[in-house]
Design a protein around this motif. Structure first.
Motif, PDB file in Angstrom:
ATOM      1  N   LEU A 191       0.837  -1.196   0.000  1.00 19.10           N
ATOM      2  CA  LEU A 191       0.000   0.000   0.000  1.00 19.10           C
ATOM      3  C   LEU A 191       0.868   1.241   0.000  1.00 19.10           C
ATOM      4  O   LEU A 191       1.922   1.274   0.647  1.00 19.10           O
ATOM      5  CB  LEU A 191      -0.890   0.059   1.243  1.00 19.10           C
ATOM      6  CG  LEU A 191      -2.128  -0.808   1.286  1.00 19.10           C
ATOM      7  CD1 LEU A 191      -2.902  -0.571   2.572  1.00 19.10           C
ATOM      8  CD2 LEU A 191      -3.025  -0.573   0.098  1.00 19.10           C
ATOM      9  N   GLY A 192       0.394   2.261  -0.696  1.00 18.62           N
ATOM     10  CA  GLY A 192       0.948   3.595  -0.584  1.00 18.62           C
ATOM     11  C   GLY A 192      -0.061   4.440   0.168  1.00 18.62           C
ATOM     12  O   GLY A 192      -1.237   4.048   0.310  1.00 18.62           O
ATOM     13  N   PHE A 193       0.383   5.575   0.660  1.00 16.28           N
ATOM     14  CA  PHE A 193      -0.480   6.421   1.482  1.00 16.28           C
ATOM     15  C   PHE A 193      -0.406   7.854   1.001  1.00 16.28           C
ATOM     16  O   PHE A 193       0.669   8.357   0.660  1.00 16.28           O
ATOM     17  CB  PHE A 193      -0.046   6.349   2.954  1.00 16.28           C
ATOM     18  CG  PHE A 193      -0.113   4.950   3.493  1.00 16.28           C
ATOM     19  CD1 PHE A 193      -1.275   4.475   4.081  1.00 16.28           C
ATOM     20  CD2 PHE A 193       0.976   4.097   3.390  1.00 16.28           C
ATOM     21  CE1 PHE A 193      -1.345   3.171   4.553  1.00 16.28           C
ATOM     22  CE2 PHE A 193       0.918   2.800   3.859  1.00 16.28           C
ATOM     23  CZ  PHE A 193      -0.249   2.331   4.446  1.00 16.28           C
ATOM     24  N   THR A 194      -1.554   8.527   0.985  1.00 10.58           N
ATOM     25  CA  THR A 194      -1.614   9.932   0.653  1.00 10.58           C
ATOM     26  C   THR A 194      -2.643  10.594   1.562  1.00 10.58           C
ATOM     27  O   THR A 194      -3.417   9.917   2.235  1.00 10.58           O
ATOM     28  CB  THR A 194      -1.921  10.167  -0.846  1.00 10.58           C
ATOM     29  OG1 THR A 194      -1.663  11.535  -1.165  1.00 10.58           O
ATOM     30  CG2 THR A 194      -3.344   9.793  -1.203  1.00 10.58           C
ATOM     31  N   GLY A 195      -2.614  11.905   1.595  1.00 11.74           N
ATOM     32  CA  GLY A 195      -3.531  12.662   2.437  1.00 11.74           C
ATOM     33  C   GLY A 195      -3.041  14.082   2.559  1.00 11.74           C
ATOM     34  O   GLY A 195      -2.203  14.533   1.757  1.00 11.74           O
ATOM     35  N   ASN A 196      -3.525  14.784   3.581  1.00 12.09           N
ATOM     36  CA  ASN A 196      -3.090  16.169   3.751  1.00 12.09           C
ATOM     37  C   ASN A 196      -1.643  16.215   4.253  1.00 12.09           C
ATOM     38  O   ASN A 196      -1.066  15.196   4.648  1.00 12.09           O
ATOM     39  CB  ASN A 196      -4.049  16.947   4.661  1.00 12.09           C
ATOM     40  CG  ASN A 196      -4.040  16.456   6.093  1.00 12.09           C
ATOM     41  OD1 ASN A 196      -3.025  16.017   6.639  1.00 12.09           O
ATOM     42  ND2 ASN A 196      -5.207  16.534   6.733  1.00 12.09           N
ATOM     43  N   GLU A 197      -1.081  17.384   4.223  1.00  4.18           N
ATOM     44  CA  GLU A 197       0.338  17.534   4.582  1.00  4.18           C
ATOM     45  C   GLU A 197       0.622  17.083   6.009  1.00  4.18           C
ATOM     46  O   GLU A 197       1.676  16.510   6.284  1.00  4.18           O
ATOM     47  CB  GLU A 197       0.789  18.981   4.374  1.00  4.18           C
ATOM     48  CG  GLU A 197       2.282  19.173   4.474  1.00  4.18           C
ATOM     49  CD  GLU A 197       3.088  18.290   3.521  1.00  4.18           C
ATOM     50  OE1 GLU A 197       4.152  17.779   3.951  1.00  4.18           O
ATOM     51  OE2 GLU A 197       2.671  18.092   2.366  1.00  4.18           O
TER      52      GLU A 197
END
Length: 138
Positions: A119-125
């Motif tokens: 899995l990769g992860f993204t979101g707010n800073e």
């Protein structure tokens, strides 16, 4: 990465237990169950929900390949974010603009003692900075 238990010949998770694929993706709480993040998301889409919301995961293995969009209220406690080849930054993707089209949105969920695979992860800073602050073990 899955391993084979030499005694039982069954796949093992890094959690030290046999792989246990859930048979009910509609639950609100998963304990020691394993699933592909995409399968969980597709189940929710088929039931009129556009994101994975308000679910607790304890001792679970969540598999990709996928990108998890971490939204407000989602927490991680004592989790293994997965193989990063020694640099947690390899698991983080930053959107070029203000959206992450194609990522699987997860909101108000808790992950405790879980492991993630592919899995990769993204979101707010803020959340990305918190993930990037994790130091590799070993």
């Amino acid at each position: 990465m899955s391993f084979i238990d030499p005694v039982q010949g069954l796949p093992m998770t890094g959690l030290g237990r046999p792989l246990n694929i859930t048979d009910d993706l509609g639950k609100r709480a998963f304990v020691n169950e394993d699933m592909a993040l995409y399968d969980l998301f597709a189940f929710h889409l088929r039931h009129g929900r556009s994101m994975i919301e308000g679910i607790s995961f304890t001792g679970c293995r969540i598999e990709g390949p996928a990108i998890m969009l971490i939204l407000p209220g989602t927490t991680f406690d004592a989790v293994n974010f997965g193989e990063s080849k020694g640099d947690i930054g390899n698991l983080v993707l930053r959107p070029v603009r203000n959206m992450a089209i194609g990522a699987i949105p997860v909101i108000n969920c808790t992950f405790q003692n879980c492991e993630f695979h592919a899995l990769g992860f993204t979101g707010n800073e803020q959340i990305l900075s918190e993930i990037l602050a994790i130091k590799a073990v070993g």
